[in-house]
Design an enzyme around this catalytic site. Structure first.
Site, PDB file in Angstrom:
ATOM      1  CB  SER A   1     -54.612 -19.901 -12.117  1.00 31.02           C
ATOM      2  OG  SER A   1     -55.173 -21.172 -12.267  1.00 31.02           O
TER       3      SER A   1
ATOM      4  N   PRO B   1     -63.162 -26.309 -10.011  1.00 30.95           N
ATOM      5  CG  PRO B   1     -62.266 -25.531 -12.026  1.00 30.95           C
ATOM      6  CD  PRO B   1     -61.966 -26.435 -10.860  1.00 30.95           C
TER       7      PRO B   1
ATOM      8  N   GLY C   1     -53.847 -29.515 -13.471  1.00 27.75           N
ATOM      9  CA  GLY C   1     -54.057 -28.167 -13.992  1.00 27.75           C
ATOM     10  C   GLY C   1     -55.135 -27.488 -13.174  1.00 27.75           C
ATOM     11  CB  CYS C   2     -56.493 -24.146 -13.209  1.00 33.71           C
ATOM     12  SG  CYS C   2     -56.914 -23.688 -14.896  1.00 33.71           S
ATOM     13  CB  ILE C   3     -59.938 -26.313 -16.015  1.00 31.49           C
ATOM     14  CG1 ILE C   3     -61.368 -26.547 -16.467  1.00 31.49           C
ATOM     15  CG2 ILE C   3     -58.976 -26.501 -17.153  1.00 31.49           C
ATOM     16  CD1 ILE C   3     -61.838 -25.555 -17.515  1.00 31.49           C
TER      17      ILE C   3
END
Lengths: 413, 105
Positions: A299, A355, B103-105
């Site tokens: 990110s 996450p 994406g990151c999430i």
């Protein structure tokens, strides 16, 4: 004779790196020079709050050199180009800096002009970005005037800084219109080039209902090809259209302009393709990149720059000592995601671990991947930490460079 | 982790059929993956894109976006959508045996 380390960029990554280096080396061992083109250090996480009147633009900007250790030589100048063969940086006005180590930390630049029509009719009137201060300020005025209609939040393309910020904007917009009592007169849409708002399996399962719960329409695989501000239409490459009365667009990002003028330094978007673990430019052992300027599969976020810092400073030391680079960055990122109504959620992840739920930084801590008031307070408290702890290059107690599994729960997909 | 078989070889994939280990991909597998994605035959133009995807992934750890493909691969954005009608970045990634763009999430 000491070594000369030149850091291009005095933003989050450059400032933290310079301050860490100054604490590691005496001035006679290493002279650290930082170059940037202005004196305005912007607290970028605050941009999200400006449109909703939750942050004042003038409170987000401080002097760049005042955030730097007094041993740093700060030069305010436009960078013309880097000559990798000659190991020099040419600044506007003909000044040349020779370096033993170069750190590229000039971040990412917004390129709205790269999308047809984006800066055409309606730009600054009903088409905005909140990714810079003038845009966020203009959007605040536009939101105050807005009495109903179609609001579209659109990510033009990847990569982008703070990938969760557009989603946070959509959540806060829902809260903002509800608090004004006009939510029933607003159609809220979130458009993304990805195939979902949440694309990592665990987060998608945990948070997939958030947009729906808030009545926000989702448009996926929408890569912005053209903006027709006059008629209020966003058009994708595959010729789909999303109508708007107010468009909030995150423009295409690229690296700093001089990167494109410096042979061998950048990729097709102007980011510096360094090794994802050592942060060193392949074939140029004395060149490193950190923060948003680096072309990494991580990110583009301040937390990443912070976690990279420890690895970067160690590896610069190894390089100067003629030793192998033995510190490895794992892609660690940590972000608060504001969800509106005084709640936020926290995510913590790296290159290999998505996450996950649990608590951070350990079993007793803030909940991960779950909305809480505590995380919202954490996000607000973060601003003080940024200026007083992170920029000076200090480590946060209990939070290391490498992502910890401590407190996380692995869940089957 | 689910697996599937292409070119008589078992390969690990994610829930949507994207390779999780690009090193297990071989060129003969591409035709089969393409058929499953609704592309009957791979032309030289498809192969330019597929090889570019793999090169970019090897260099950067992530597949290129449509814009980068259109800018650098030698195939225009318009043609990319003709070659890969369901979205070039995603479909070409699947056929090229690289992980799904996320994406990151």
């Amino acid at each position: 004779m000491g070594k000369h380390i030149v850091i291009l960029g005095g933003g989050t990554a450059g400032t933290m790196t310079a301050n860490r280096l100054c604490r590691t080396y005496d001035r006679d061992e290493c002279l650290v020079t930082v170059v940037d083109q202005d004196d305005d250090h912007l607290y970028q996480p605050g941009l999200l709050f400006v449109p909703f009147g939750l942050a004042r633009p003038d409170h987000l900007v401080r002097s760049r050199p005042r955030q730097l250790d007094e041993a740093v030589d700060y030069k305010m100048a436009r960078i013309d180009r880097v000559d990798l063969d000659a190991r020099t940086v040419r600044l506007a006005g003909g000044i040349q800096l020779s370096y033993d180590v170069l750190v590229v930390a000039t971040g990412a630049r917004l390129l709205p002009e790269e999308t047809e029509g984006l800066t055409g009719p309606g730009w600054g009137e009903k088409v905005f970005t909140f990714y810079d201060l003038p845009g966020a300020t203009g959007l605040h005025d536009a939101l105050e005037r807005f009495e109903g209609g179609r609001v579209v939040v659109d990510i033009a393309d990847l990569p982008l800084k703070c990938p969760v910020a557009p989603l946070e904007f959509a959540f806060l917009a829902d809260w903002y219109f509800r608090s004004r009592g006009i939510r029933d007169r607003v159609e809220l849409t979130y458009a993304t080039p990805l195939d979902g708002a949440f694309t990592k399996p665990v987060a998608a399962k945990a948070l997939g209902g958030l947009l729906n719960d808030k009545g926000i329409e989702l448009v996926t695989e929408f890569t912005l090809g053209e903006v027709d501000g006059e008629h209020g239409r966003l058009m994708s490459y595959d010729e789909r259209e999303v109508a708007f009365d107010l468009a909030v667009v995150v423009p295409l990002h690229g690296g700093a302009e001089y990167v494109g003028r410096s042979a061998g330094l950048g990729d097709e978007l102007g980011f510096v393709p360094v090794d994802p673990h050592t942060l060193q430019l392949p074939g140029r052992h004395e060149v490193f990149a950190v923060g948003d300027a680096a072309g990494l599969p991580a990110s583009k976020a301040g937390s990443v720059a912070h976690f990279e810092g420890e690895v970067l400073v160690h590896n610069i030391g190894q390089f100067l000592a003629g030793q192998p680079l033995d510190a490895s960055f794992d892609g660690h990122a940590n972000c608060f995601v504001e969800t509106g109504f005084h709640k936020a959620l926290l995510i913590d992840f790296n290159y290999d671990t998505e996450p996950l739920p649990g608590h951070f930084p350990g079993p007793v801590g803030l909940p991960l991947l779950k909305e809480s008031h505590a995380a919202h307070l954490g996000k607000l408290a973060f601003e003080w930490l940024y200026w007083h702890s992170l920029l000076p290059g200090r480590e946060l107690p209990g939070i290391g460079s490498a992502m910890s599994e401590h407190g996380k729960h692995h869940v089957p997909h | 982790m689910p697996t599937t078989t292409y070119d008589n070889t078992g390969v690990p994939i994610d829930d949507e059929g994207f390779f999780t280990d690009p090193a297990r991909w071989t060129e003969p597998m591409a035709e089969q993956i393409a058929k499953e994605a609704g592309i009957d035959a791979l032309t030289d133009r498809h192969w330019i894109v597929i090889r570019f995807m793999r090169d970019q992934y090897a260099a950067k750890g992530t597949g290129p976006t449509v814009r980068v493909l259109g800018k650098v691969s030698g195939v225009s954005v318009k043609e990319l959508y003709q070659l890969f009608p369901k979205g070039p970045a995603k479909t070409a990634a699947k056929i090229a045996g690289i992980p799904k763009p996320r994406g990151c999430i």
